[in-house]
Design an enzyme around this catalytic site. Sequence first.
Site, PDB file in Angstrom:
ATOM      1  N   HIS A   1      50.816  32.084  64.265  1.00 37.03           N
ATOM      2  CA  HIS A   1      50.188  31.382  65.616  1.00 37.03           C
ATOM      3  C   HIS A   1      50.472  30.166  65.868  1.00 37.03           C
ATOM      4  O   HIS A   1      49.152  29.721  66.143  1.00 37.03           O
ATOM      5  CB  HIS A   1      49.614  32.650  66.537  1.00 37.03           C
ATOM      6  CG  HIS A   1      48.773  32.757  67.957  1.00 37.03           C
ATOM      7  ND1 HIS A   1      48.484  33.927  68.375  1.00 37.03           N
ATOM      8  CD2 HIS A   1      49.597  31.782  69.047  1.00 37.03           C
ATOM      9  CE1 HIS A   1      49.070  33.804  69.475  1.00 37.03           C
ATOM     10  NE2 HIS A   1      48.845  32.383  70.200  1.00 37.03           N
TER      11      HIS A   1
ATOM     12  N   HIS B   1      52.033  27.204  68.725  1.00 38.32           N
ATOM     13  CA  HIS B   1      53.070  27.103  69.814  1.00 38.32           C
ATOM     14  C   HIS B   1      53.386  25.184  69.828  1.00 38.32           C
ATOM     15  O   HIS B   1      52.179  24.542  69.350  1.00 38.32           O
ATOM     16  CB  HIS B   1      52.572  27.134  70.622  1.00 38.32           C
ATOM     17  CG  HIS B   1      52.120  28.380  71.736  1.00 38.32           C
ATOM     18  ND1 HIS B   1      53.088  29.502  72.158  1.00 38.32           N
ATOM     19  CD2 HIS B   1      51.329  29.230  71.029  1.00 38.32           C
ATOM     20  CE1 HIS B   1      52.409  30.320  72.519  1.00 38.32           C
ATOM     21  NE2 HIS B   1      51.158  30.230  71.588  1.00 38.32           N
TER      22      HIS B   1
ATOM     23  N   HIS C   1      52.031  37.293  72.779  1.00 43.29           N
ATOM     24  CA  HIS C   1      50.665  37.496  73.450  1.00 43.29           C
ATOM     25  C   HIS C   1      50.331  38.832  73.971  1.00 43.29           C
ATOM     26  O   HIS C   1      50.774  39.080  74.929  1.00 43.29           O
ATOM     27  CB  HIS C   1      50.135  36.852  74.198  1.00 43.29           C
ATOM     28  CG  HIS C   1      51.039  35.344  73.301  1.00 43.29           C
ATOM     29  ND1 HIS C   1      51.828  34.836  72.793  1.00 43.29           N
ATOM     30  CD2 HIS C   1      50.196  34.073  73.092  1.00 43.29           C
ATOM     31  CE1 HIS C   1      51.536  33.510  72.233  1.00 43.29           C
ATOM     32  NE2 HIS C   1      50.429  33.593  72.443  1.00 43.29           N
TER      33      HIS C   1
ATOM     34  N   GLU D   1      44.620  38.610  75.779  1.00 41.21           N
ATOM     35  CA  GLU D   1      44.607  37.445  75.952  1.00 41.21           C
ATOM     36  C   GLU D   1      42.841  37.068  76.620  1.00 41.21           C
ATOM     37  O   GLU D   1      41.758  37.133  76.529  1.00 41.21           O
ATOM     38  CB  GLU D   1      45.129  36.077  75.228  1.00 41.21           C
ATOM     39  CG  GLU D   1      44.670  34.741  75.400  1.00 41.21           C
ATOM     40  CD  GLU D   1      45.028  33.695  75.319  1.00 41.21           C
ATOM     41  OE1 GLU D   1      46.652  34.141  75.882  1.00 41.21           O
ATOM     42  OE2 GLU D   1      45.180  32.262  75.399  1.00 41.21           O
TER      43      GLU D   1
ATOM     44  N   ASP E   1      46.684  28.084  67.333  1.00 50.66           N
ATOM     45  CA  ASP E   1      47.900  28.337  69.186  1.00 50.66           C
ATOM     46  C   ASP E   1      48.221  27.107  69.677  1.00 50.66           C
ATOM     47  O   ASP E   1      49.049  27.014  69.453  1.00 50.66           O
ATOM     48  CB  ASP E   1      46.656  28.726  69.648  1.00 50.66           C
ATOM     49  CG  ASP E   1      47.074  29.453  70.766  1.00 50.66           C
ATOM     50  OD1 ASP E   1      48.247  29.845  71.244  1.00 50.66           O
ATOM     51  OD2 ASP E   1      46.206  29.929  71.473  1.00 50.66           O
ATOM     52  N   ASP E   2      47.369  25.815  70.491  1.00 51.49           N
ATOM     53  CA  ASP E   2      47.697  24.917  70.965  1.00 51.49           C
ATOM     54  C   ASP E   2      46.911  23.585  69.934  1.00 51.49           C
ATOM     55  O   ASP E   2      45.732  23.001  70.730  1.00 51.49           O
ATOM     56  CB  ASP E   2      47.555  25.141  71.660  1.00 51.49           C
ATOM     57  CG  ASP E   2      48.560  25.921  72.562  1.00 51.49           C
ATOM     58  OD1 ASP E   2      50.086  25.992  72.170  1.00 51.49           O
ATOM     59  OD2 ASP E   2      48.070  26.716  73.007  1.00 51.49           O
TER      60      ASP E   2
HETATM   61  N1  ADE Z   1      51.492  29.338  75.619  1.00 48.36           N
HETATM   62  C1  ADE Z   1      50.763  28.447  74.831  1.00 48.36           C
HETATM   63  N2  ADE Z   1      49.710  28.609  74.064  1.00 48.36           N
HETATM   64  C2  ADE Z   1      49.367  29.822  74.674  1.00 48.36           C
HETATM   65  C3  ADE Z   1      48.465  30.607  74.675  1.00 48.36           C
HETATM   66  N3  ADE Z   1      47.229  30.819  74.386  1.00 48.36           N
HETATM   67  N4  ADE Z   1      48.284  31.745  75.773  1.00 48.36           N
HETATM   68  C4  ADE Z   1      49.997  32.178  76.575  1.00 48.36           C
HETATM   69  N5  ADE Z   1      50.713  31.133  76.805  1.00 48.36           N
HETATM   70  C5  ADE Z   1      50.883  30.185  75.000  1.00 48.36           C
HETATM   71 ZN    ZN Z   2      49.948  31.182  71.972  1.00 47.68          ZN
END
Ligand code: ADE
Ligand code: ZN
Length: 338
Positions: free
Chosen positions: A19, A21, A199, A202, A280-281
């Site tokens: 996971h 991005h 997703h 969340e 994630d990011d």
């Molecule tokens: N796009 C990038 N990170 C995300 C996240 N945590 N939840 C939803 N969309 C995303």
């Molecule tokens: Zn994500």
Amino acid sequence: MTNPSRSALIDRLPKAELHLHIEGSLEPELLFALATRNGVAIPFDTIEAVRAAYDFSNLQDFLDIYYQGMSVLLTEQDFFDLTWAYLERAKADNVRHVEIFFDPQGHTERGVAFETALNGIEAALKAGEAELGISYRLIMCFLRHLSEEDAFATLEQALPHLERIHGVGLDSSEVGHPPAKFQRVFARARELGLHVTAHAGEEGPPEYVHEALDLLEVERIDHGNRALEDAALVERIAAEGLTLTVCPLSNLKLCVIGDITDSPVKRMLDLGLKATINSDDPAYFGGYIGANFHAVADALDLSEAEVVRLAENSFTGSFLPMADQIQHLAEIAEVARG
Ligand code: ADE
Ligand code: ZN
């Protein structure tokens, strides 16, 4: 609390990241470099100002900055540089396999061709496989705040490249955009032989996780935190052996949890759920996969067996063929024996 033996184990364990991005791995330093290279104006004067802006109250707060950050990505070289920088970080954390997301609509909306993003990302992934020994799968996400029609148009753009794209995902603003909105486009993606993930849970309610399973027929659930509110859903996820791609530092930065000790990772493992640790990011949330492992292991005082289980889950939850999964599991067992 930090435990030196557990910390060393985390560092040595082979891992897969499921996971991530790729646009969320854009570090402020690269953001500035690409802004300069491409003559793109950004609303920040210094790297410190960028980092100070990374203070979010919820998912939408983050997404607003995330989409703004993408504006510096214009050429294949930009996407290559972005992806290569991530792979070098992954290598340092002993990551052996990555299944990364990209957001084509975040680029095509700005006039950047689907192929520009795909070519640059894929070239780096291929170089990473050859030079860093990191295997990969590439998953294109549909932005759920956009329409079903827009998602279908994006799938259409992917058609000439289906041998280069392994799956579809669903991301962006969750609440108000339930999986049901994308039932038909996911059905088409499955018909085309693509893997499917989304997703869910969340910020959205457990019903969205049910919908992802029933209507999208996902193979994995990205995040899945709120599934824990529904005992029958937990039982189902456990019985079906579905993988949850949990993102602890993301959850903390986006206020999905109030404190890292509230991370659901240990609860999920205790309930027999196949949780994995992901970043994630990472450029926005303060750490790559290794930092996420250390943060939860220390906060939840995970046992070494639990840490090993999380690494195992990352491979058994991947889209790798069974033979490759078994090879990675054997290597984990060897590391775990010390
Ligand atoms: N796009 C990038 N990170 C995300 C996240 N945590 N939840 C939803 N969309 C995303
Ligand atoms: Zn994500």
